[in-house]
Design a protein around this motif. Structure first.
Motif, PDB file in Angstrom:
ATOM      1  N   VAL A  30     -17.367  36.989  15.057  1.00 35.27           N
ATOM      2  CA  VAL A  30     -18.322  37.107  16.179  1.00 35.27           C
ATOM      3  C   VAL A  30     -19.647  37.846  15.811  1.00 35.27           C
ATOM      4  CG1 VAL A  30     -18.930  37.867  18.790  1.00 35.27           C
ATOM      5  CG2 VAL A  30     -16.903  36.579  18.172  1.00 35.27           C
ATOM      6  N   LYS A  33     -21.653  36.159  13.460  1.00 36.50           N
ATOM      7  CA  LYS A  33     -22.509  34.972  14.293  1.00 36.50           C
ATOM      8  C   LYS A  33     -23.535  35.601  14.847  1.00 36.50           C
ATOM      9  CE  LYS A  33     -23.378  31.447  16.799  1.00 36.50           C
ATOM     10  NZ  LYS A  33     -23.580  29.928  16.287  1.00 36.50           N
ATOM     11  N   PHE A  65     -20.172  33.265  25.849  1.00 34.57           N
ATOM     12  CA  PHE A  65     -19.613  32.297  25.316  1.00 34.57           C
ATOM     13  C   PHE A  65     -19.533  31.114  26.073  1.00 34.57           C
ATOM     14  CE2 PHE A  65     -17.344  36.059  23.666  1.00 34.57           C
ATOM     15  CZ  PHE A  65     -17.135  35.881  22.091  1.00 34.57           C
ATOM     16  N   GLU A  67     -18.075  26.903  25.051  1.00 37.50           N
ATOM     17  CA  GLU A  67     -17.239  26.280  24.537  1.00 37.50           C
ATOM     18  C   GLU A  67     -16.731  27.192  23.298  1.00 37.50           C
ATOM     19  OE1 GLU A  67     -19.667  22.887  24.077  1.00 37.50           O
ATOM     20  OE2 GLU A  67     -19.277  22.245  26.427  1.00 37.50           O
ATOM     21  N   ASP A  69     -18.179  29.301  21.508  1.00 32.36           N
ATOM     22  CA  ASP A  69     -19.281  29.695  20.583  1.00 32.36           C
ATOM     23  C   ASP A  69     -20.324  30.696  21.358  1.00 32.36           C
ATOM     24  OD1 ASP A  69     -20.486  29.622  18.192  1.00 32.36           O
ATOM     25  OD2 ASP A  69     -21.258  27.541  18.370  1.00 32.36           O
TER      26      ASP A  69
END
Ligand SMILES: CC(C)(COP(=O)(O)OP(=O)(O)OC[C@H]1O[C@@H](n2cnc3c(N)ncnc32)[C@H](O)[C@@H]1OP(=O)(O)O)[C@@H](O)C(=O)NCCC(=O)NCCS
Length: 164
Positions: A30, A33, A65, A67, A69
């Protein structure tokens, strides 16, 4: 705290979590990301070094978040009774659905519960959506510094008193 009131609702399918609450394997994924999103959205000289910053005990990272992501994040730092809001970002396709408002509300709640008295931030004067968001939440401008971000890009320092 003028923004506290009733909690705003997240759009369907969006959940908010604290980075520190994630399993350690997921935390690294994460963080990577978030660093990628940041590179896309903020100028290079404003990027945070997440490898370094997230090791600090007083840094918090709130995440939204959808789904599985990351669609939004908020970075904050507690310094005594004050919280600095360093970063707030929502991916373009999820904007204007109330996600930033929910993250800010969560930060206000956290700050109040832990005895924090104010939240402060710097915002680029040209970031109109961000300025509108902070003003709507009750932040007041307390300083203006010319060329804070770059020549021609002044910074506005804003503050929200908590629990007043
Ligand atoms: C600023 C930002 C975080 C707002 O996120 P968002 O999820 O779209 O914001 P919300 O949907 O929660 O909007 C909350 C309030 O902000 C204001 N706002 C948000 N987007 C706006 C826009 N494009 N124009 C005017 N006001 C806006 C409104 O007051 C809105 O309340 P309303 O919907 O009741 O009118 C997002 O635009 C973003 O990530 N921008 C790029 C990065 C950035 O500038 N970050 C802040 C500086 S660190």
């Amino acid at each position: 705290m003028s923004s506290a009131g009733t909690a705003p609702s997240l759009p369907p399918g969006v959940i908010v979590k604290e980075h520190a609450s994630l399993p350690s394997k997921q935390r690294a994924i994460v963080a990577a990301k978030v660093a990628r999103l940041e590179k896309k959205i903020f100028p290079a000289n404003e990027g945070f070094d997440y490898d370094v910053e997230l090791k600090k005990k007083n840094i918090g990272l709130l995440l939204a978040f959808k789904e599985g992501d990351v669609v939004a994040y908020l970075v904050n730092q507690r310094i005594k009774r004050m919280v600095w809001l360093h970063k707030l970002c929502v991916i373009e396709q999820e904007r204007q659905k109330g996600i930033a408002k929910c993250l800010m509300h969560a930060l206000c709640q956290q700050t109040g519960k832990s005895g924090g008295e104010s939240i402060q931030l710097w915002v680029d004067e040209h970031r109109e959506p961000a300025r509108a968001l902070y003003s709507a939440l009750g932040f007041r401008q307390i300083e203006l510094r010319q060329a804070y971000y770059a020549p021609g890009r002044a910074g506005l320092k804003m503050e929200l008193a908590i629990g007043m």
